[in-house]
Design an enzyme around this catalytic site. Structure first.
Site, mmCIF file in Angstrom:
data_model
loop_
_atom_site.group_PDB
_atom_site.id
_atom_site.type_symbol
_atom_site.label_atom_id
_atom_site.label_comp_id
_atom_site.label_asym_id
_atom_site.label_seq_id
_atom_site.Cartn_x
_atom_site.Cartn_y
_atom_site.Cartn_z
ATOM 1 N N SER A 19 31.802 -7.173 -15.513
ATOM 2 C CA SER A 19 31.384 -8.003 -15.268
ATOM 3 C C SER A 19 31.629 -9.200 -16.232
ATOM 4 O O SER A 19 33.274 -9.394 -16.484
ATOM 5 C CB SER A 19 30.632 -7.948 -14.868
ATOM 6 O OG SER A 19 30.196 -9.132 -13.429
ATOM 7 N N HIS A 46 33.679 -7.378 -11.469
ATOM 8 C CA HIS A 46 33.320 -8.291 -10.355
ATOM 9 C C HIS A 46 34.116 -9.343 -10.734
ATOM 10 O O HIS A 46 34.380 -9.864 -11.393
ATOM 11 C CB HIS A 46 32.266 -8.656 -10.731
ATOM 12 C CG HIS A 46 31.228 -7.179 -10.627
ATOM 13 N ND1 HIS A 46 29.879 -7.252 -11.005
ATOM 14 C CD2 HIS A 46 31.148 -6.299 -10.036
ATOM 15 C CE1 HIS A 46 29.450 -6.310 -10.887
ATOM 16 N NE2 HIS A 46 30.068 -5.405 -10.459
ATOM 17 N N ASP A 139 24.755 -3.255 -12.411
ATOM 18 C CA ASP A 139 25.523 -2.485 -11.733
ATOM 19 C C ASP A 139 26.324 -0.844 -13.025
ATOM 20 O O ASP A 139 26.592 -1.514 -13.581
ATOM 21 C CB ASP A 139 27.044 -2.754 -11.135
ATOM 22 C CG ASP A 139 27.478 -2.673 -10.845
ATOM 23 O OD1 ASP A 139 27.742 -2.041 -10.019
ATOM 24 O OD2 ASP A 139 29.104 -2.656 -9.973
#
Length: 199
Positions: A19, A46, A139
């Site tokens: 991310s 992401h 995540d």
């Protein structure tokens, strides 16, 4: 902390989650993998869905592997990196066919590393490698647990070396991780694992 899949049936896929700070992390990882990598690499990074992404083009210039945005119903190939498009979950089946979905957010994100890792765990079981790099949030942690519960191998960037340590910390916190390594050491471990694949 080391764990290897059964020697008789080696690894078939590498799944990577990142991310914040992930473009640098992915570039470092992928640039050190060889063109002849015998497995596909599936990536959840992401991305801001409001903008067209150029991540595939950027990373493709940094690695000898082919890098592309994943397409729905696409067959995966060795030595190719498939990146989840913005705002789409990326899943894979046991036949290596990719699926893109716009189902609900998981932990406020889409694409979700947890969903990718869970699909990889279900499809490849002990033949899966999951790797968590820099990023904020949690995540990937649930997915790490899924991969380990089916005999797969988990590699996490050492949180102390990550630009953003939220995702690596959450993954390590599961207690289900095989390798915790500085970013620069991860590619050699991946190469070593997949190249001991079926002779």
């Amino acid at each position: 902390m080391q764990s290897y899949a059964p020697e008789s049936d080696g690894f078939e896929v590498v799944a990577v989650a990142s991310s914040a700070g992930g473009i640098h992390g992915l570039a470092t990882l992928l640039s050190a993998l060889d063109e002849g990598l015998p497995v596909p690499v599936l990536v959840v990074q992401h991305l801001d869905p409001r903008h067209r992404t150029v991540i595939a083009e950027v990373l493709d210039r940094r690695t000898p592997l082919d890098v592309k945005l994943a397409e729905d119903r696409e067959q995966t190939l060795p030595g190719t990196v498939y990146i989840a498009p913005p705002d789409r979950h990326l899943l894979v089946g046991p036949d290596g066919i990719l699926t893109l979905t716009d189902s609900e957010l998981v932990h406020f994100v889409r694409p979700s590393a947890d969903l990718l890792f869970e699909s990889v765990a279900g499809a490849y079981r002990a033949r899966a490698i999951a790797c968590v790099l820099t990023g904020t949030g949690r995540d990937g942690a649930m997915g790490v647990d899924a991969v380990k519960s089916r005999g797969g191998t988990v590699i996490v960037q050492d949180p102390a070396t990550a630009e953003f340590r939220g995702m690596p910390d959450a993954a390590v916190g599961t207690g289900r991780v095989d390798f915790v390594l500085p970013l620069e050491e991860i590619p050699a471990v991946i190469r070593g694992l997949v190249e001991t694949k079926r002779q």
